[in-house]
Design a protein around this motif. Structure first.
Motif, PDB file in Angstrom:
ATOM      1  N   GLY A 236       0.839  -1.151   0.089  1.00 27.31           N
ATOM      2  CA  GLY A 236       0.087   0.005  -0.136  1.00 27.31           C
ATOM      3  C   GLY A 236       0.975   1.209  -0.060  1.00 27.31           C
ATOM      4  N   ASN A 237       0.553   2.259   0.751  1.00 25.06           N
ATOM      5  CA  ASN A 237       1.259   3.272   0.836  1.00 25.06           C
ATOM      6  C   ASN A 237       1.956   3.515   2.321  1.00 25.06           C
ATOM      7  N   ASP A 238       1.844   2.470   2.955  1.00 23.97           N
ATOM      8  CA  ASP A 238       2.117   2.487   4.417  1.00 23.97           C
ATOM      9  C   ASP A 238       3.798   2.660   4.549  1.00 23.97           C
ATOM     10  N   ALA A 239       4.260   3.667   5.240  1.00 19.04           N
ATOM     11  CA  ALA A 239       5.871   3.756   5.208  1.00 19.04           C
ATOM     12  C   ALA A 239       6.431   2.658   6.033  1.00 19.04           C
ATOM     13  N   THR A 240       5.870   2.164   7.158  1.00 21.88           N
ATOM     14  CA  THR A 240       6.064   1.024   8.041  1.00 21.88           C
ATOM     15  C   THR A 240       6.375  -0.302   7.121  1.00 21.88           C
ATOM     16  N   ALA A 241       5.281  -0.450   6.260  1.00 19.94           N
ATOM     17  CA  ALA A 241       5.424  -1.788   5.364  1.00 19.94           C
ATOM     18  C   ALA A 241       6.333  -1.642   4.319  1.00 19.94           C
ATOM     19  N   ILE A 242       6.520  -0.445   3.946  1.00 17.07           N
ATOM     20  CA  ILE A 242       7.586  -0.211   2.910  1.00 17.07           C
ATOM     21  C   ILE A 242       8.958  -0.532   3.667  1.00 17.07           C
ATOM     22  N   ALA A 243       9.146  -0.025   4.684  1.00 19.20           N
ATOM     23  CA  ALA A 243      10.487  -0.062   5.492  1.00 19.20           C
ATOM     24  C   ALA A 243      10.674  -1.538   5.964  1.00 19.20           C
ATOM     25  N   ASN A 244       9.500  -2.194   6.286  1.00 18.49           N
ATOM     26  CA  ASN A 244       9.827  -3.736   6.448  1.00 18.49           C
ATOM     27  C   ASN A 244      10.193  -4.578   5.207  1.00 18.49           C
ATOM     28  N   LYS A 245       9.570  -4.235   4.348  1.00 23.74           N
ATOM     29  CA  LYS A 245       9.921  -4.917   2.983  1.00 23.74           C
ATOM     30  C   LYS A 245      11.435  -4.458   2.591  1.00 23.74           C
ATOM     31  N   VAL A 246      11.774  -3.438   2.900  1.00 26.51           N
ATOM     32  CA  VAL A 246      13.206  -3.075   2.270  1.00 26.51           C
ATOM     33  C   VAL A 246      14.235  -3.513   3.354  1.00 26.51           C
ATOM     34  N   GLN A 247      13.763  -3.708   4.570  1.00 26.17           N
ATOM     35  CA  GLN A 247      14.713  -4.563   5.678  1.00 26.17           C
ATOM     36  C   GLN A 247      14.874  -5.996   5.241  1.00 26.17           C
ATOM     37  N   LEU A 248      13.741  -6.668   4.862  1.00 21.37           N
ATOM     38  CA  LEU A 248      14.025  -7.965   4.432  1.00 21.37           C
ATOM     39  C   LEU A 248      15.237  -8.016   3.342  1.00 21.37           C
ATOM     40  N   MET A 249      15.167  -7.279   2.326  1.00 27.44           N
ATOM     41  CA  MET A 249      16.330  -7.260   1.331  1.00 27.44           C
ATOM     42  C   MET A 249      17.761  -7.064   1.798  1.00 27.44           C
ATOM     43  N   VAL A 250      17.747  -6.004   2.869  1.00 29.06           N
ATOM     44  CA  VAL A 250      19.065  -5.742   3.520  1.00 29.06           C
ATOM     45  C   VAL A 250      19.557  -6.814   4.330  1.00 29.06           C
ATOM     46  N   ASN A 251      18.469  -7.660   4.875  1.00 26.07           N
ATOM     47  CA  ASN A 251      18.947  -8.839   5.704  1.00 26.07           C
ATOM     48  C   ASN A 251      19.378  -9.932   4.958  1.00 26.07           C
ATOM     49  N   SER A 252      18.980 -10.034   3.586  1.00 23.39           N
ATOM     50  CA  SER A 252      19.704 -11.076   2.627  1.00 23.39           C
ATOM     51  C   SER A 252      21.029 -10.688   2.470  1.00 23.39           C
ATOM     52  N   ASN A 253      21.398  -9.629   2.299  1.00 21.15           N
ATOM     53  CA  ASN A 253      22.849  -9.303   2.107  1.00 21.15           C
ATOM     54  C   ASN A 253      23.168  -9.500   0.615  1.00 21.15           C
ATOM     55  N   LEU A 254      22.221  -9.435  -0.265  1.00 23.26           N
ATOM     56  CA  LEU A 254      22.171  -9.442  -1.647  1.00 23.26           C
ATOM     57  C   LEU A 254      22.314  -7.926  -2.093  1.00 23.26           C
ATOM     58  N   PRO A 255      22.877  -7.981  -3.454  1.00 21.60           N
ATOM     59  CA  PRO A 255      22.984  -6.711  -3.997  1.00 21.60           C
ATOM     60  C   PRO A 255      21.660  -6.253  -4.554  1.00 21.60           C
ATOM     61  N   PHE A 256      20.872  -5.501  -4.141  1.00 20.11           N
ATOM     62  CA  PHE A 256      19.392  -4.888  -4.477  1.00 20.11           C
ATOM     63  C   PHE A 256      19.710  -3.393  -5.194  1.00 20.11           C
ATOM     64  N   VAL A 257      18.885  -3.090  -5.887  1.00 21.01           N
ATOM     65  CA  VAL A 257      18.741  -1.830  -6.370  1.00 21.01           C
ATOM     66  C   VAL A 257      17.320  -1.735  -6.733  1.00 21.01           C
ATOM     67  N   PHE A 258      16.654  -0.402  -6.717  1.00 19.51           N
ATOM     68  CA  PHE A 258      15.398  -0.253  -6.942  1.00 19.51           C
ATOM     69  C   PHE A 258      15.457   0.254  -8.627  1.00 19.51           C
ATOM     70  N   GLY A 259      15.223  -0.536  -9.572  1.00 19.21           N
ATOM     71  CA  GLY A 259      15.305  -0.070 -11.046  1.00 19.21           C
ATOM     72  C   GLY A 259      14.317   0.821 -11.459  1.00 19.21           C
ATOM     73  N   GLU A 260      13.264   1.037 -10.895  1.00 20.51           N
ATOM     74  CA  GLU A 260      12.179   1.874 -11.026  1.00 20.51           C
ATOM     75  C   GLU A 260      11.667   2.245  -9.800  1.00 20.51           C
ATOM     76  N   ILE A 261      11.486   3.724  -9.513  1.00 20.14           N
ATOM     77  CA  ILE A 261      10.712   4.400  -8.515  1.00 20.14           C
ATOM     78  C   ILE A 261       9.884   5.535  -9.183  1.00 20.14           C
ATOM     79  N   SER A 262       8.604   5.475  -8.809  1.00 22.96           N
ATOM     80  CA  SER A 262       7.879   6.544  -9.250  1.00 22.96           C
ATOM     81  C   SER A 262       6.976   7.111  -8.369  1.00 22.96           C
ATOM     82  N   ASN A 263       6.238   8.257  -8.650  1.00 26.36           N
ATOM     83  CA  ASN A 263       5.155   8.825  -7.854  1.00 26.36           C
ATOM     84  C   ASN A 263       3.601   8.318  -8.157  1.00 26.36           C
ATOM     85  N   TYR A 264       3.507   7.496  -9.364  1.00 22.64           N
ATOM     86  CA  TYR A 264       2.452   7.006  -9.518  1.00 22.64           C
ATOM     87  C   TYR A 264       2.312   5.731 -10.138  1.00 22.64           C
TER      88      TYR A 264
END
Length: 515
Positions: A236-264
């Protein structure tokens, strides 16, 4: 503890040993000099601009405008086959020019194919994507730019949740990408391979599940995983849910990048959902994860174009925030590392660069390199025999692109002749070249060399290391006192060719590498 440190040393050296490309270690990207890079940039839908490639000849393609945002990377949209016969013709020469210009502007190019966007037919992937990358001409092109480029194999390919989220779907995605990685590496590619998440790029959970296996499968362990944050159904647009999803990527220690980020987010209709992209970018800044904004121009959702005209001075609300936000904006947080581009930095020195070969007696050779020169202006070769007090035009040249080189062979000279290149309107002048100044005080030591070879030259310039087969191994800008690392080169004899900027001449030195 000793064994663990030794294992870490071996892993680090394994990554660094690639030597001539960007490389991944842990969850970060590094350049040849082992400097960490956080990718921060913009998506550029260049082939959706039907004035491309003709606009390259007048300097109106948009990389020069994107550069003004201070982005350090650009994701370039490309197609094996655009699919519309009325689209103006484009070819690998035009892609080569784009990659060259990215290097000039110190922006890492990420090239991806859009032919199978949001698809799931792996047979089509093989014919449209894999077969394109394994063409000799394409391999040669990417090898030319391997030091600073990233290959984003295909935009948003593969399904998982879209086909029920089964184990079979997961294995299909993983095993097909294993096959593709093998094919790409066997073709000779060294640079990082970027793999998009399945389900139109939105599903990081699959990448977390299979990422380590894909990295292990790659003999170079040089893969970046890309997620596209159209996450209405995920966070959704929930900042906590977004942060939790990103934290899973960090915890994986894999090289992630957000190839597309947009406002819509566009789903059933264009601009269907407004996205809380600010919360995501704030979090990515804290976590040191790279990202690329979608999109510079040309989108069905006009509200998510950074600029409607393609010009920096017409940035809209989204574009201004992406560029200037004090916490995550490109102008404030993107870091460009000149060392990433190596000898490509020579492109940024001057619009006209004159090189001279004084080793052919009275009939010398000249080369004029030029960049960003308007087609309306011809390039002229001028000579002077009174030490530059007066100049005479010797030859005039037209050019069919704004970047390129002109080679002039067998130029007859006197001992007092000096040369320069210029535009017919006098607005640009090159350096002055002559064969009259000696370079005998250049010192190269030690020789034989084991680790570092020292260069003491009478002027700044470039050093090129050439092996016994005539292949250029490395090229580096030098100042009056410099060292070149040859510790990773095989034993044998080499030629060190030094270009002296002061008089635009070359000196040649035979060296022995013996470890």
């Amino acid at each position: 503890m000793k064994n663990l440190l030794y294992l870490f040393f071996l892993m680090h050296c394994s990554a660094y040993a690639q030597g001539d490309s960007l490389y991944v270690s842990g969850r970060f990207l590094f350049n040849k000099n082992n400097e960490k890079i956080i990718l921060k940039g913009i998506n550029y839908s260049v082939l959706d601009d039907w004035s491309f490639p003709s606009n390259m000849n007048n300097g109106n393609e948009r990389l020069s405008e994107i550069e003004k945002t201070k982005a350090n990377t650009v994701r370039i949209q490309w197609y094996n086959d655009y699919g519309q016969p009325t689209r103006p013709t484009y070819n690998l020469t035009h892609l080569d020019s784009l990659l060259t210009r990215c290097a000039r502007y110190k922006m890492i190019p990420i090239v991806g194919l859009w032919d199978v966007t949001c698809g799931n037919d792996w047979a089509t992937f093989a014919t449209r994507i894999t077969n394109w990358y394994t063409q000799p001409a394409v391999i040669n092109l990417f090898n030319k730019h391997k030091r600073y480029s990233v290959i984003n194999l295909a935009n948003e390919f593969g399904y998982y949740n879209y086909v029920g989220g089964t184990t079979a779907a997961l294995n299909t995605y993983k095993n097909n990408y294993k096959t593709i990685i093998t094919t790409i590496r066997n073709a000779g590619y060294k640079q990082p391979i970027m793999i998009d998440a399945p389900d139109c790029g939105t599903n990081p959970d699959v990448l977390i599940a299979v990422g380590n296996e894909l990295l292990t499968h790659d003999p170079l362990h040089n893969i970046i995983f890309s997620v596209h944050s159209y996450w209405i159904s995920i966070t959704g647009n929930d900042a906590t849910a977004i942060a939790n999803k990103v934290q899973l990527m960090v915890n994986s220690n894999l090289p992630f990048v957000f190839g597309e980020i947009s406002n819509y987010q566009s789903d059933a209709t264009a601009c269907q959902y407004v996205l809380n992209y600010q919360a995501l970018l704030n979090n990515l800044q804290t976590q040191q994860i790279g990202w690329l904004a979608w999109n510079w121009q040309y989108d069905a959702c006009a509200n998510r174009e950074m600029t409607s005209t393609g010009l920096f001075n017409n940035l809209g609300t989204f574009g201004l925030d992406i560029t200037n936000n004090s916490t995550y904006g490109l102008a404030n947080t993107a870091i460009r590392l000149n060392s990433t581009f190596g000898n490509a930095t020579v492109l940024a020195t001057t619009a006209l660069q004159l090189h001279i070969n004084c080793n052919t007696g009275n009939n010398i050779g000249l080369k004029i390199d030029f960049n960003n020169i308007p087609l309306q202006q011809n390039i002229i070769l001028q000579t002077s025999t009174d030490n530059g007090a007066t100049w005479q035009t010797q030859q005039q040249f037209t050019h069919t692109s704004i970047d390129g080189s002109i080679v002039i062979n067998n130029v007859n000279i006197t001992t007092a002749t000096i040369f320069r290149a210029a535009l017919t309107n006098g607005s640009r002048l090159s350096n002055v070249a002559s064969c009259n100044t000696t370079t005998s005080n250049t010192k190269i030591y030690p020789n034989p060399v084991n680790q570092q070879i020292k260069i003491e030259a009478n002027s700044i310039g470039w050093a090129t290391l050439i092996n016994s087969n005539g292949k250029t191994i490395l090229q580096k800008a030098i100042t009056f006192n410099n060292s070149i690392d040859v510790s990773h080169q095989p034993n044998g004899w080499y030629i060190l060719k030094i270009w002296h900027q002061q008089n635009n001449s070359f000196s040649y030195h035979k060296i022995i590498i013996a470890h």
